[in-house]
Scaffold this motif. Sequence first.
Motif, short mmCIF file in Angstrom:
data_model
loop_
_atom_site.label_atom_id
_atom_site.label_comp_id
_atom_site.label_asym_id
_atom_site.label_seq_id
_atom_site.Cartn_x
_atom_site.Cartn_y
_atom_site.Cartn_z
N GLY A 1 0.82 -1.20 0.00
CA GLY A 1 0.00 0.00 0.00
C GLY A 1 0.86 1.26 0.00
O GLY A 1 0.64 2.17 -0.79
N VAL A 2 1.83 1.28 0.88
CA VAL A 2 2.73 2.44 0.93
C VAL A 2 3.47 2.59 -0.39
O VAL A 2 3.60 3.70 -0.92
N ALA A 3 3.91 1.46 -0.93
CA ALA A 3 4.65 1.51 -2.19
C ALA A 3 3.79 2.10 -3.30
O ALA A 3 4.27 2.89 -4.13
N ILE A 4 2.53 1.76 -3.31
CA ILE A 4 1.64 2.27 -4.35
C ILE A 4 1.37 3.76 -4.14
O ILE A 4 1.53 4.57 -5.05
N VAL A 5 0.96 4.09 -2.93
CA VAL A 5 0.60 5.48 -2.65
C VAL A 5 1.79 6.42 -2.84
O VAL A 5 1.64 7.56 -3.27
N ASP B 1 0.66 0.19 -13.73
CA ASP B 1 1.67 -0.85 -13.60
C ASP B 1 1.02 -2.19 -13.24
O ASP B 1 -0.01 -2.23 -12.58
N ILE B 2 1.67 -3.25 -13.69
CA ILE B 2 1.20 -4.59 -13.35
C ILE B 2 2.18 -5.19 -12.35
O ILE B 2 3.38 -5.22 -12.61
N LEU B 3 1.64 -5.65 -11.22
CA LEU B 3 2.51 -6.29 -10.23
C LEU B 3 3.00 -7.64 -10.75
O LEU B 3 2.37 -8.25 -11.62
N GLU C 1 1.50 -13.57 -8.92
CA GLU C 1 1.29 -13.93 -7.52
C GLU C 1 2.41 -14.82 -6.98
O GLU C 1 2.94 -14.57 -5.91
N VAL C 2 2.76 -15.84 -7.74
CA VAL C 2 3.80 -16.75 -7.26
C VAL C 2 5.12 -16.02 -7.10
O VAL C 2 5.79 -16.13 -6.08
N ASP C 3 5.48 -15.25 -8.12
CA ASP C 3 6.75 -14.53 -8.04
C ASP C 3 6.78 -13.57 -6.86
O ASP C 3 7.70 -13.60 -6.04
N PHE C 4 5.77 -12.72 -6.79
CA PHE C 4 5.75 -11.69 -5.76
C PHE C 4 5.70 -12.31 -4.37
O PHE C 4 6.44 -11.90 -3.47
N SER C 5 4.84 -13.30 -4.21
CA SER C 5 4.71 -13.88 -2.87
C SER C 5 6.00 -14.55 -2.43
O SER C 5 6.38 -14.46 -1.27
N GLU C 6 6.68 -15.19 -3.36
CA GLU C 6 7.91 -15.84 -2.91
C GLU C 6 9.04 -14.82 -2.80
O GLU C 6 9.99 -15.02 -2.04
N ALA C 7 8.93 -13.71 -3.51
CA ALA C 7 9.89 -12.64 -3.33
C ALA C 7 9.74 -12.06 -1.92
O ALA C 7 10.72 -11.65 -1.28
N ARG D 1 -7.41 -9.35 -12.31
CA ARG D 1 -8.26 -10.09 -13.25
C ARG D 1 -7.49 -11.27 -13.80
O ARG D 1 -6.28 -11.15 -14.05
N PRO D 2 -8.18 -12.38 -13.97
CA PRO D 2 -7.52 -13.58 -14.45
C PRO D 2 -6.74 -13.28 -15.72
O PRO D 2 -7.24 -12.59 -16.60
N LYS D 3 -5.60 -13.79 -15.76
CA LYS D 3 -4.71 -13.68 -16.91
C LYS D 3 -4.15 -12.27 -17.08
O LYS D 3 -3.04 -12.09 -17.55
N ALA D 4 -4.90 -11.26 -16.70
CA ALA D 4 -4.45 -9.89 -16.90
C ALA D 4 -3.46 -9.48 -15.82
O ALA D 4 -2.66 -8.57 -16.01
N GLY D 5 -3.50 -10.15 -14.69
CA GLY D 5 -2.61 -9.78 -13.60
C GLY D 5 -3.25 -8.77 -12.66
O GLY D 5 -4.41 -8.40 -12.82
N THR D 6 -2.47 -8.32 -11.69
CA THR D 6 -2.96 -7.33 -10.74
C THR D 6 -2.39 -5.98 -11.12
O THR D 6 -1.17 -5.80 -11.14
#
Lengths: 251, 251
Positions: free
Chosen positions: B33-37, B45-47, B50-56, B80-85
């Motif tokens: 949240g802080v990073a976004i704000v 931007d697309i994060l 999920e797998v990459d970010f969570s394990e990062a 959204r599915p396939k589109a990413g976050t």
Amino acid sequence: MTEHGEDVEGMAMERTPRGTGRRLHGSIAHKIGVAIVSGTYAPGDILSSEVDFSEALDVSRGAYREAIRALAAKGLVESRPKAGTRVLPRARWNLLDPDVLTWAFAGEPDAQFVRNLFELRAVVEPAAAGFAAERRDREDLRVLKEALAQMRRHSLATEAGRIADRDFHDAILRATRNDAMMVLAASIGAAVSWTTQYKQRARALPRNPIPDHARVYEAIAAGDAAGASAAMRVLVDLALQDTASAMGAPV
Amino acid sequence: MTEHGEDVEGMAMERTPRGTGRRLHGSIAHKIGVAIVSGTYAPGDILSSEVDFSEALDVSRGAYREAIRALAAKGLVESRPKAGTRVLPRARWNLLDPDVLTWAFAGEPDAQFVRNLFELRAVVEPAAAGFAAERRDREDLRVLKEALAQMRRHSLATEAGRIADRDFHDAILRATRNDAMMVLAASIGAAVSWTTQYKQRARALPRNPIPDHARVYEAIAAGDAAGASAAMRVLVDLALQDTASAMGAPV
DNA sequence: TGACAATTTTGGTCCGACTATAAGCCGCAT
DNA sequence: ATGCGGCTTATAGTCGGACCAAAATTGTCA
């Protein structure tokens, strides 16, 4: 919700992935959100344990938890280990959150709450109109004028008319150059637009809203902050009167 | 950040359960949240997946997803599915959400945003004071008076003093009998109180806030709506001036 | 060359096990 | 009796891994 007829608990999820539209956790949040806002679960109540509730909804615990996270983010509930998930007091709810507003208007909206919303609107929108009059540029005026023209073309009874009305108010907000005010008034505006349905339902469409809007536009175009503010105040007051009478509640 | 030496991405969670305080998904939401704000992730931007970010972050995918749900509930992101976050445009952010406000003030607050907040406050609080003057009961006045007394006793430089100040404003809000206004002004008030730290930091404490508050109290006690509104307007304006000068930004 | 189909990426959902937390109980000492 | 402190245990929190579904991409064939 259609012809299945069942849904005994009134809370069971659609098992068929067909036409879900929303994501699963989204619909769960929606259902529970509506239940909370409408008073089915009162502040202070403790929801069933995660396992119980999730299997009562016939969804996985993960999906249920994600839904709860969303509700918690909006201040509706709070989860604590051992204590369970408890509905927070109304004062902690983010009543201005678009989703919460949607849930609040999903059922019969509370007359008192609608009045409060209009009261807030009556405070914020005139001020916004005033700022808009001081800060609008040529592009703002163009958009404003176009929206007004669309409103003349279509009645407020039509979808196009309501969109034009919305565009008009949105344009004013953008012209304030104030993000915080934009977000707020956008929320309120959305809520207020729900009430328009009630006005329509009651066939109480006696007033022609164009002149009111035109006066606001003129004042903004003229850079007359005080005038724009006053004109908007009149507009909101009239809208409140219409809504109040349509809802059968005294002002 | 200390001797671990690693934490390459600058986002790794503390692995030690020690002193986490918040729940894990909560701290994740806070960080992102802080990073976004603060603009680390720009709208559009697309994060990472999920797998990459969570394990990062070195957390489970479930915890990460719950954090994202919370952010989505506040309008910061959309998955959204396939589109990413994807990070949503600033206009969709719930800038008035208490958490979002907290995140916005976690780093150096944006001067423009602070100005917008004060502008909104200058609109809402005087109106609230006006309503309070009309609707307050004996209990409201008692709380108000007590808060004022506490403010006299302790300086604003102390924690107790700030709490008293907060109580004073909260009491006014409660007296409006308007939930929507209460929630809103509470958010703004919290944000404004962050800025108090900046005032303190700048040692710019030239003004004694008691007389301003006392005038508001007197008008509310007298049932003088216009007077209460005017007094509150003065109070907010002065606070804005103090803050603006403390932040080194022109009004 | 264009429409269709396979592929692959990525979020969505589910499951089952384990951990951590704190509410509430119990017993001790005062 | 009463208050404090530790123990029990229900419940949310976290994990990992598996599979599903949708959509963007790529590849293929008419």
